[in-house]
Write a protein that holds these residues in place. Structure first.
Motif, mmCIF file in Angstrom:
data_model
loop_
_atom_site.group_PDB
_atom_site.id
_atom_site.type_symbol
_atom_site.label_atom_id
_atom_site.label_comp_id
_atom_site.label_asym_id
_atom_site.label_seq_id
_atom_site.Cartn_x
_atom_site.Cartn_y
_atom_site.Cartn_z
ATOM 1 N N ALA A 162 2.822 21.983 -1.051
ATOM 2 C CA ALA A 162 1.345 22.145 -1.191
ATOM 3 C C ALA A 162 0.885 23.537 -1.326
ATOM 4 O O ALA A 162 0.022 23.640 -2.348
ATOM 5 C CB ALA A 162 0.518 21.386 -0.031
ATOM 6 N N ALA A 163 1.454 24.441 -1.017
ATOM 7 C CA ALA A 163 1.101 25.764 -1.097
ATOM 8 C C ALA A 163 1.256 26.355 -2.448
ATOM 9 O O ALA A 163 0.392 26.910 -3.245
ATOM 10 C CB ALA A 163 1.765 27.029 -0.066
ATOM 11 N N ALA A 164 2.537 25.840 -2.979
ATOM 12 C CA ALA A 164 2.925 26.313 -4.468
ATOM 13 C C ALA A 164 2.115 25.566 -5.390
ATOM 14 O O ALA A 164 1.745 26.130 -6.591
ATOM 15 C CB ALA A 164 4.563 26.059 -4.562
ATOM 16 N N MET A 165 1.691 24.186 -5.086
ATOM 17 C CA MET A 165 0.895 23.320 -6.029
ATOM 18 C C MET A 165 -0.504 24.226 -6.069
ATOM 19 O O MET A 165 -0.999 24.362 -7.086
ATOM 20 C CB MET A 165 0.817 22.120 -5.444
ATOM 21 C CG MET A 165 0.176 20.952 -6.373
ATOM 22 S SD MET A 165 0.849 21.029 -8.112
ATOM 23 C CE MET A 165 1.113 19.301 -8.053
ATOM 24 N N LYS A 166 -1.150 24.663 -4.912
ATOM 25 C CA LYS A 166 -2.564 25.135 -4.936
ATOM 26 C C LYS A 166 -2.404 26.406 -5.794
ATOM 27 O O LYS A 166 -3.358 26.673 -6.556
ATOM 28 C CB LYS A 166 -2.800 25.637 -3.499
ATOM 29 C CG LYS A 166 -3.483 24.365 -2.970
ATOM 30 C CD LYS A 166 -3.937 24.773 -1.438
ATOM 31 C CE LYS A 166 -4.269 23.416 -0.597
ATOM 32 N NZ LYS A 166 -4.748 23.779 0.808
ATOM 33 N N GLU A 167 -1.392 27.188 -5.707
ATOM 34 C CA GLU A 167 -1.181 28.505 -6.578
ATOM 35 C C GLU A 167 -1.201 28.077 -8.090
ATOM 36 O O GLU A 167 -1.696 28.674 -8.639
ATOM 37 C CB GLU A 167 0.032 29.154 -6.037
ATOM 38 C CG GLU A 167 0.228 30.614 -6.798
ATOM 39 C CD GLU A 167 -0.872 31.577 -6.443
ATOM 40 O OE1 GLU A 167 -1.322 32.200 -7.500
ATOM 41 O OE2 GLU A 167 -1.407 31.409 -5.495
ATOM 42 N N ILE A 168 -0.405 27.113 -8.346
ATOM 43 C CA ILE A 168 -0.199 26.796 -9.758
ATOM 44 C C ILE A 168 -1.634 26.321 -10.204
ATOM 45 O O ILE A 168 -1.974 26.709 -11.350
ATOM 46 C CB ILE A 168 0.945 25.732 -10.056
ATOM 47 C CG1 ILE A 168 2.144 26.259 -9.620
ATOM 48 C CG2 ILE A 168 0.850 25.123 -11.344
ATOM 49 C CD1 ILE A 168 3.618 25.529 -9.880
ATOM 50 N N LYS A 169 -2.077 25.372 -9.532
ATOM 51 C CA LYS A 169 -3.468 24.721 -9.835
ATOM 52 C C LYS A 169 -4.623 25.843 -10.079
ATOM 53 O O LYS A 169 -5.273 25.863 -11.034
ATOM 54 C CB LYS A 169 -4.148 23.947 -8.868
ATOM 55 C CG LYS A 169 -3.312 22.394 -8.802
ATOM 56 C CD LYS A 169 -3.574 21.709 -10.153
ATOM 57 C CE LYS A 169 -2.603 20.447 -10.210
ATOM 58 N NZ LYS A 169 -2.713 19.812 -11.538
ATOM 59 N N LYS A 170 -4.443 26.945 -9.428
ATOM 60 C CA LYS A 170 -5.402 28.100 -9.249
ATOM 61 C C LYS A 170 -5.128 28.852 -10.579
ATOM 62 O O LYS A 170 -6.118 29.247 -11.306
ATOM 63 C CB LYS A 170 -5.384 29.115 -7.950
ATOM 64 C CG LYS A 170 -6.251 29.929 -7.983
ATOM 65 C CD LYS A 170 -6.029 31.010 -6.650
ATOM 66 C CE LYS A 170 -6.081 30.197 -5.476
ATOM 67 N NZ LYS A 170 -6.071 31.193 -4.324
ATOM 68 N N ARG A 171 -3.855 29.090 -10.821
ATOM 69 C CA ARG A 171 -3.679 29.771 -12.335
ATOM 70 C C ARG A 171 -3.941 29.080 -13.397
ATOM 71 O O ARG A 171 -4.434 29.397 -14.298
ATOM 72 C CB ARG A 171 -1.871 29.945 -12.149
ATOM 73 C CG ARG A 171 -1.611 31.099 -13.089
ATOM 74 C CD ARG A 171 0.012 31.178 -12.976
ATOM 75 N NE ARG A 171 0.526 29.949 -12.671
ATOM 76 C CZ ARG A 171 1.973 29.987 -12.493
ATOM 77 N NH1 ARG A 171 2.976 30.928 -12.646
ATOM 78 N NH2 ARG A 171 2.463 28.882 -11.916
ATOM 79 N N MET A 172 -3.858 27.766 -13.259
ATOM 80 C CA MET A 172 -4.047 26.757 -14.380
ATOM 81 C C MET A 172 -5.602 26.942 -14.618
ATOM 82 O O MET A 172 -6.268 26.912 -15.723
ATOM 83 C CB MET A 172 -3.680 25.301 -14.011
ATOM 84 C CG MET A 172 -2.236 24.976 -14.396
ATOM 85 S SD MET A 172 -1.771 23.499 -13.965
ATOM 86 C CE MET A 172 -2.162 22.393 -14.967
#
Length: 175
Positions: free
Chosen positions: A80-90
């Motif tokens: 989940a943490a990695a997914m949040k980081e990717i979504k933030k970058r997107m």
């Protein structure tokens, strides 16, 4: 009979050093100036604007590739943490694309206005060589810009659809 070549004489078509230094570019057109100068009547500043718009298109292309890469990463991430980081970058990339697209649109509108203003100058009216050059270049840039925006919108829709499917799977499978 001897050759017509005279080694000490210069061809009547060759410019002397003085004439080249004066910058006689084209006698028929009456152009004066430095040969290396890209300033052409009716096109002064035009190609500089074109380069600026091309830089905007390059930026859009880079952002589009970054967004595609982030989207592919999001498909394989499980934490989940990695997914949040990717979504933030997107989200950051999407916001940046919006800013750059506005900038590109305003530059294209300005280029079109400048084209119309240039038509009012003597010798550069509608249908002249300079006008055709300006219009065809502007149309090509506009087409490329629209293609990039269309690609971005298609990718954005795909991202939203995929995200919705992931959320639906999570809800239906439950904890």
């Amino acid at each position: 009979m001897s050759s017509l070549y005279l080694p000490n004489r210069q061809s009547s078509f060759d410019l002397s050093k003085e004439e080249r230094a004066q910058g006689n570019v084209d006698i028929e057109l009456g152009l004066q100036g430095d040969i290396s100068s890209s300033a052409q009547p009716g096109l002064d500043g035009f190609f500089e604007q074109v380069r600026d718009i091309q830089k905007v298109l390059d930026t859009l292309t880079k952002l589009l590739k970054d967004l595609q890469k982030s989207n592919e990463e999001s498909k394989v991430v499980t934490k989940a943490a990695a997914m949040k980081e990717i979504k933030k970058r997107m989200e950051k990339d999407v916001n940046e694309v919006t800013k750059v697209a506005r900038l590109g649109k305003s530059k294209l509108l300005q280029l079109n206005k400048d084209n119309l203003t240039n038509r009012e100058k003597a010798g550069f009216g509608k249908g002249s060589a300079v006008d055709r050059t300006r219009i065809s270049t502007t149309n090509a840039l506009t087409t490329k810009f629209r293609e990039r925006i269309s690609e971005f919108q298609t990718l954005r829709e795909a991202i939203q659809t995929e995200y919705r499917e992931v959320v639906e799977r999570r809800i239906f499978t439950g904890p």
